[in-house]
Motif scaffolding. Structure first.
Motif, PDB file in Angstrom:
ATOM      1  N   GLN A 199       0.819  -1.204   0.000  1.00  0.00           N
ATOM      2  CA  GLN A 199       0.000   0.000   0.000  1.00  0.00           C
ATOM      3  C   GLN A 199       0.856   1.258   0.000  1.00  0.00           C
ATOM      4  O   GLN A 199       0.470   2.284  -0.570  1.00  0.00           O
ATOM      5  N   THR A 200       2.045   1.215   0.640  1.00  0.00           N
ATOM      6  CA  THR A 200       2.889   2.410   0.697  1.00  0.00           C
ATOM      7  C   THR A 200       3.422   2.790  -0.676  1.00  0.00           C
ATOM      8  O   THR A 200       3.858   3.926  -0.867  1.00  0.00           O
ATOM      9  N   GLY A 201       3.421   1.861  -1.633  1.00  0.00           N
ATOM     10  CA  GLY A 201       3.900   2.164  -2.977  1.00  0.00           C
ATOM     11  C   GLY A 201       2.820   2.581  -3.943  1.00  0.00           C
ATOM     12  O   GLY A 201       3.114   2.884  -5.106  1.00  0.00           O
ATOM     13  N   ARG A 202       1.567   2.629  -3.504  1.00  0.00           N
ATOM     14  CA  ARG A 202       0.478   3.057  -4.385  1.00  0.00           C
ATOM     15  C   ARG A 202       0.537   4.567  -4.594  1.00  0.00           C
ATOM     16  O   ARG A 202       0.929   5.311  -3.700  1.00  0.00           O
ATOM     17  N   ARG A 203       0.116   4.990  -5.766  1.00  0.00           N
ATOM     18  CA  ARG A 203       0.065   6.421  -6.062  1.00  0.00           C
ATOM     19  C   ARG A 203      -1.358   6.897  -6.326  1.00  0.00           C
ATOM     20  O   ARG A 203      -1.587   8.099  -6.478  1.00  0.00           O
ATOM     21  N   SER A 204      -2.307   5.978  -6.402  1.00  0.00           N
ATOM     22  CA  SER A 204      -3.689   6.335  -6.714  1.00  0.00           C
ATOM     23  C   SER A 204      -4.300   7.130  -5.569  1.00  0.00           C
ATOM     24  O   SER A 204      -4.397   6.655  -4.438  1.00  0.00           O
ATOM     25  N   ARG A 205      -4.711   8.358  -5.862  1.00  0.00           N
ATOM     26  CA  ARG A 205      -5.365   9.180  -4.829  1.00  0.00           C
ATOM     27  C   ARG A 205      -6.714   8.608  -4.441  1.00  0.00           C
ATOM     28  O   ARG A 205      -7.162   8.772  -3.304  1.00  0.00           O
ATOM     29  N   ALA A 206      -7.380   7.927  -5.380  1.00  0.00           N
ATOM     30  CA  ALA A 206      -8.683   7.337  -5.053  1.00  0.00           C
ATOM     31  C   ALA A 206      -8.534   6.275  -3.982  1.00  0.00           C
ATOM     32  O   ALA A 206      -9.307   6.224  -3.008  1.00  0.00           O
TER      33      ALA A 206
END
Length: 427
Positions: A199-206
């Motif tokens: 999860q820490t590598g996600r970039r999706s603001r949604a």
């Protein structure tokens, strides 16, 4: 005379079907057991309640007395004096100093017949001691920050999947006097599946908005502990990195060392305090602030600020109404007597509607949320259920009728099916 025996084909045809049904049931039970195993067990560590008291720990004392009880009392009094000196407190008698102490924390102690050796912590009541220490005023605190402690050891990154000493250090640390408002998940239940290192590598603001809404946070901080053991049970070298925000931005790093496995919890506790200092310094210089691309609807506004905002909005509405009245009066003077005035639009109350969206891929899920939030009149979009590869369901707060919302979606290229207080849309 012909004798006809009953055929056994129907039984033989039903047997494979029964076996298939039984196989499906067994697989479903195994899948349910596997899912339960992923969220069951002792995974979460509940964080301690934050207190605003002033704590000084790691005080070592070595005193004597006529007996064990007197030696222990002398050690506690000595710890109080040392703690007060570390806080740069003014000179006061021991009787008054004892009235400022709310608790003594025994970290480690050895009691002899006439000797007391211990490592103690002293907690002073902020209301009584704050005035003497010059810390009685209120300090600016950060917005709520979701805290995701990551432990890297043996090439494996863990967060809440299993109980680990790094999670325990953050759960048990007392942040009452910190300027950072840490939101510390317990990691129990489904949180261990939702909050992972990936999860820490996600970039999706949604995705981040959905997670932050669940925990009532405005942004995220990620303290990372990378531990390397020289040999099992031997010295431990820790490399600690502070990151923050949905883009996993670098903030600072430092190293520490523990001589043995027994000293590891103490080292991790010192590391948590160091992280708190790093985040507090970043808050003071304006680096640690909520990302503007994240929604801040979930942050609680103080009653004073809310009253000012309401007053400003009321004044703005009054000015708009006065301007509209002047325009109407000037327009009526220039029109014919037989002309009919145009109807005045009235404000429409906001309502909540269910929106079912086809989301065959994660990009479709993100695009649907972004499209719904971009619609005029939509004030809030929340996720009711997520089904990548199927149909996800959202709750949309819209200032208008359901038919108007459907028309707005059709104008933007969506195929819309209207239902009972709900819509089904797809591309």
């Amino acid at each position: 005379m012909n004798i006809v025996f009953p055929s056994s084909r129907p039984t033989n045809e039903r047997l494979p079907t029964a076996i298939a049904v039984l196989t499906v049931l067994v697989l479903a039970l195994l899948a349910a057991a596997a899912l339960y195993a992923q969220v069951s067990g002792e995974r979460g560590i509940a964080p301690v309640a934050s207190s605003s008291d002033i704590e000084v720990d790691g005080i070592e004392v070595d005193v004597h007395g006529d007996n064990a009880e007197e030696a222990r009392a002398n050690g506690w009094r000595e710890a109080q004096r040392i703690a007060w000196e570390r806080l740069d407190g003014p000179e006061i008698p021991d009787s008054r100093l004892e009235s400022l102490v709310s608790a003594i924390v025994v970290e480690e102690e050895n009691i002899g017949p006439r000797r007391y050796i211990a490592r103690l912590g002293v907690i002073f009541d902020r209301q009584r001691a704050g005035a003497l220490l010059g810390a009685g005023g209120e300090r600016t605190r950060s917005a709520p920050m979701l805290t995701l402690p990551v432990l890297i050891s043996g090439g494996t990154q863990t967060m809440f999947e299993v109980r680990n000493p790094w999670q325990r250090a953050w759960a048990e640390y007392q942040f009452g006097s910190s300027t950072i408002d840490y939101v510390r998940p317990s990691g129990s239940g489904g949180e261990s599946l939702l909050l992972t290192y990936g999860q820490t590598g996600r970039r999706s603001r949604a995705w981040w908005n959905n997670i932050l809404d669940q925990f009532g946070a405005a942004d995220v901080v990620v303290p990372i502990a990378n531990l390397r053991w020289e040999w099992p049970g031997g010295p431990v070298e820790g490399r600690f990195t502070a990151r923050y925000g949905p883009d996993d931005r670098y903030l600072d790093e430092f190293t520490m060392r523990a001589a043995s496995a027994e000293e590891l919890p103490a080292m991790l506790e010192r590391a948590v305090a160091r992280f708190d200092s790093i985040f507090a310094a970043a808050l003071a210089d304006g680096t640690l602030r909520p990302d503007p691309t994240l929604t801040l609807d979930n942050i609680e506004i103080s009653p004073e600020v809310r009253a000012l905002l309401d007053a400003a909005r009321a004044a703005e509405r009054a000015e708009q109404a006065a301007a509209a009245a002047d325009n109407d009066s000037s327009a009526s003077g220039s029109t014919d007597a037989g002309s009919t005035p145009e109807p005045v639009e009235t404000a429409v109350a906001a309502a909540s509607y269910g929106i079912q969206v086809a989301t065959p891929a994660a990009s479709d899920f993100d695009g649907a949320i972004s499209a719904l939030r971009a619609l005029p009149g939509v004030s809030r979009v929340s996720v009711r259920s997520t089904a990548i590869g199927g149909a996800s369901v959202f709750d949309v707060t819209y200032a208008g009728e359901l038919s108007a919302l459907a028309a707005a979606l059709r104008q933007r290229g969506w195929a819309v099916n209207e239902g009972q207080n709900a819509l089904g849309i797809s591309r």
